[in-house]
Design an enzyme around this catalytic site. Sequence first.
Site, PDB file in Angstrom:
ATOM      1  N   HIS A  61       5.940  -0.407  -1.619  1.00  0.00           N
ATOM      2  CA  HIS A  61       5.887  -0.078  -0.904  1.00  0.00           C
ATOM      3  C   HIS A  61       4.664  -0.735  -1.187  1.00  0.00           C
ATOM      4  O   HIS A  61       3.800  -0.586  -2.321  1.00  0.00           O
ATOM      5  CB  HIS A  61       5.669   1.377  -0.400  1.00  0.00           C
ATOM      6  CG  HIS A  61       7.437   1.426   0.101  1.00  0.00           C
ATOM      7  ND1 HIS A  61       7.034   2.654   0.863  1.00  0.00           N
ATOM      8  CD2 HIS A  61       8.626   0.268   0.682  1.00  0.00           C
ATOM      9  CE1 HIS A  61       8.678   2.880   1.544  1.00  0.00           C
ATOM     10  NE2 HIS A  61       9.005   1.090   1.094  1.00  0.00           N
ATOM     11  N   GLU A  63       1.886   1.417  -0.838  1.00  0.00           N
ATOM     12  CA  GLU A  63       1.004   2.170  -1.928  1.00  0.00           C
ATOM     13  C   GLU A  63       1.432   1.898  -3.513  1.00  0.00           C
ATOM     14  O   GLU A  63       0.815   1.903  -4.631  1.00  0.00           O
ATOM     15  CB  GLU A  63       1.734   3.038  -1.783  1.00  0.00           C
ATOM     16  CG  GLU A  63       0.879   4.381   0.185  1.00  0.00           C
ATOM     17  CD  GLU A  63       1.967   3.607   1.085  1.00  0.00           C
ATOM     18  OE1 GLU A  63       2.300   2.759   0.229  1.00  0.00           O
ATOM     19  OE2 GLU A  63       2.325   4.780   1.896  1.00  0.00           O
ATOM     20  N   CYS A  91       4.910   7.384   2.925  1.00  0.00           N
ATOM     21  CA  CYS A  91       6.747   8.103   2.802  1.00  0.00           C
ATOM     22  C   CYS A  91       6.721   8.863   1.535  1.00  0.00           C
ATOM     23  O   CYS A  91       5.811   9.152   0.806  1.00  0.00           O
ATOM     24  CB  CYS A  91       7.702   7.094   2.947  1.00  0.00           C
ATOM     25  SG  CYS A  91       7.579   6.413   1.221  1.00  0.00           S
ATOM     26  N   CYS A  94       6.385   7.233  -1.404  1.00  0.00           N
ATOM     27  CA  CYS A  94       4.638   6.942  -2.060  1.00  0.00           C
ATOM     28  C   CYS A  94       3.960   8.250  -2.443  1.00  0.00           C
ATOM     29  O   CYS A  94       3.322   8.168  -3.567  1.00  0.00           O
ATOM     30  CB  CYS A  94       4.517   6.290  -0.890  1.00  0.00           C
ATOM     31  SG  CYS A  94       5.266   4.056  -0.521  1.00  0.00           S
TER      32      CYS A  94
END
Length: 158
Positions: A61, A63, A91, A94
């Site tokens: 992801h 991040e 999420c 993250c």
Amino acid sequence: MSATTVRDVFRDDEWMGYALDLARQAEEMGEVPVGAVVVERNEILAEGMNRTVIDSDPTAHAEVVAIRAAALRRGDWRLTDTTLYVTLEPCAMCAGAIVLARIPRVVFGADDPKAGMGGSLGDLLRDERLNHRCEVHRGVRAEESSEMLRAFFRMRRR
């Protein structure tokens, strides 16, 4: 936690613009358009965009990509004195990485009511039971972030 100044708000808008540019790049590569940038003393420490498809990695992801790059560049897993800007609410994975990296401030664009852990579905970033909590600013350039995601998924459904 410090009080947010007018200058912070202006900078937040600028840095979110940079994250939105990264999200557009991710979209051009066929990824869900999410971008992230780690800023230290008003300079870019690292950046990331979603790479789950390109890397065949469910943890890639935006991040996490940015946090890994920032820690590597700094030579330390502790990212104190930084701000993470991301176009979509983090999420659980993250948010966990953000807390573990000791990032003190998170600014995000679009809320994620289905998976967001910055105040929507849950609030892992500010959970008082954890040893680190973040200052969270949500909704910065939210409409741009949301529209980019909506347009991406509209195209996908066609």
